[in-house]
Scaffold this motif. Structure first.
Motif, mmCIF file in Angstrom:
data_model
loop_
_atom_site.group_PDB
_atom_site.id
_atom_site.type_symbol
_atom_site.label_atom_id
_atom_site.label_comp_id
_atom_site.label_asym_id
_atom_site.label_seq_id
_atom_site.Cartn_x
_atom_site.Cartn_y
_atom_site.Cartn_z
ATOM 1 N N THR A 39 47.787 29.048 27.049
ATOM 2 C CA THR A 39 46.363 29.223 26.690
ATOM 3 C C THR A 39 45.744 29.306 28.090
ATOM 4 N N ASN A 52 36.629 37.425 25.873
ATOM 5 C CA ASN A 52 36.027 36.615 24.775
ATOM 6 C C ASN A 52 35.253 35.549 25.443
ATOM 7 N N ARG A 65 39.327 29.886 25.697
ATOM 8 C CA ARG A 65 40.662 29.815 25.916
ATOM 9 C C ARG A 65 41.599 30.075 24.494
ATOM 10 N N LEU A 76 47.078 39.118 22.080
ATOM 11 C CA LEU A 76 45.931 37.881 22.363
ATOM 12 C C LEU A 76 45.627 37.270 21.236
ATOM 13 N N ASP A 129 44.579 37.853 31.852
ATOM 14 C CA ASP A 129 43.124 38.117 31.512
ATOM 15 C C ASP A 129 42.826 39.277 30.991
ATOM 16 N N LEU A 130 41.929 39.463 30.136
ATOM 17 C CA LEU A 130 41.404 40.766 29.628
ATOM 18 C C LEU A 130 40.031 40.946 29.807
ATOM 19 N N ARG A 131 39.546 41.895 30.943
ATOM 20 C CA ARG A 131 38.211 41.619 31.174
ATOM 21 C C ARG A 131 37.072 42.561 30.607
ATOM 22 N N SER A 158 47.254 33.830 25.937
ATOM 23 C CA SER A 158 47.239 35.065 26.546
ATOM 24 C C SER A 158 48.003 35.315 27.908
ATOM 25 N N VAL A 179 39.670 33.668 28.463
ATOM 26 C CA VAL A 179 39.875 35.202 28.366
ATOM 27 C C VAL A 179 38.262 35.799 28.724
ATOM 28 N N THR A 180 38.023 36.363 29.699
ATOM 29 C CA THR A 180 36.911 37.037 29.977
ATOM 30 C C THR A 180 36.278 37.723 28.696
ATOM 31 N N GLN A 224 48.580 43.215 23.429
ATOM 32 C CA GLN A 224 48.305 42.829 24.816
ATOM 33 C C GLN A 224 49.972 42.443 25.077
ATOM 34 N N ASP A 268 43.017 42.428 35.543
ATOM 35 C CA ASP A 268 43.598 41.219 36.110
ATOM 36 C C ASP A 268 44.958 41.618 36.570
#
Length: 226
Positions: free
Chosen positions: A57, A63, A67, A29, A73-75, A70, A60-61, A119, A84
């Motif tokens: 780009t 962070n 943007r 990431l 998305d990493l939640r 990634s 990312v939840t 990731q 995701d």
């Protein structure tokens, strides 16, 4: 969705001899393909072509919506939290297309090695397990298995796929326990899982880890195919 919507660029380091063995390595990431290309090129043989794509780009939840490059998305960093799934599947299909593009030019699937960090390692592991042909192997560094609740049903690869897992026992980002749990789970599914622990290593790589990776590359992508 097109490849260009998911990948911003691809770094390719050609072998010193006509390559027969691609090594596709996926960054973590917020990183880029540039971040790993030189490192991976240093541990491969002269017949291996290194391919290091850079993810597009996206917000990312984890962070706060910032943007950054990634793969999906990493939640949350909670092992049981929401994932995701749509993004993971979309990114997996992208990696499968990269593999198929090498197969189309005459490279057998079992001469293609997949790998990644954090990731990128998670995506590499997911993509390797769900690819219908046996790859040379997969290197999964400091990571976990996404969508683990969908396995073993999602396994499409032959069960003898060589899996090299590596994790530092002082990792503050992807907890070492995640790596241990992933390895234990994989060993219930697959026949050829290797889990390597690096004492004092945080969320990064080390000379010892790179040495073990080199050995895995040499073992799974030997210079001769006989």
């Amino acid at each position: 969705m097109s490849h260009t919507a998911l990948i911003s660029s691809v770094i390719a380091v050609e072998g010193r001899s006509p390559h027969r063995s691609p090594l596709i390595f996926l960054h973590g990431l917020g990183d880029t393909g540039h971040g790993w290309a030189t490192t991976i090129a240093a541990i491969r043989g002269p017949h291996v072509k290194v391919i290091c794509p850079t993810a597009a780009t996206m917000p990312v939840t984890l962070n706060a919506g910032f943007r950054m490059p990634s793969w999906f998305d990493l939640r949350t960093l909670d092992a049981t939290g929401p994932e995701d799934e749509e993004g993971i599947i979309r990114a997996t299909n992208l990696i499968h297309e990269l593999i198929k593009s090498e197969i189309k030019v005459g490279i057998p699937a079992n001469r293609i090695l997949l790998g990644g960090f954090s990731q990128g390692g998670a995506l590499a592991l997911h993509a390797a397990l769900t690819f219908p042909e046996r790859l040379a192997g997969v290197m999964a560094l400091s990571c976990w298995l996404p969508r683990h609740s969908h396995f073993p049903n999602e396994v499409k690869t032959p069960l003898d796929l060589p899996i090299f897992q590596a994790h530092g026992d002082c990792d503050p980002v992807v907890p070492f326990k995640w790596g241990q749990m992933t390895a234990s789970f994989l060993k219930t599914l697959m026949k050829n899982v290797e889990f390597n622990t690096y004492q004092g290593l945080t969320h990064s790589s080390s000379d010892a880890e790179l040495k073990d990776m080199r050995a895995f590359v040499e073992r799974t992508l030997p210079l001769t195919t006989n």
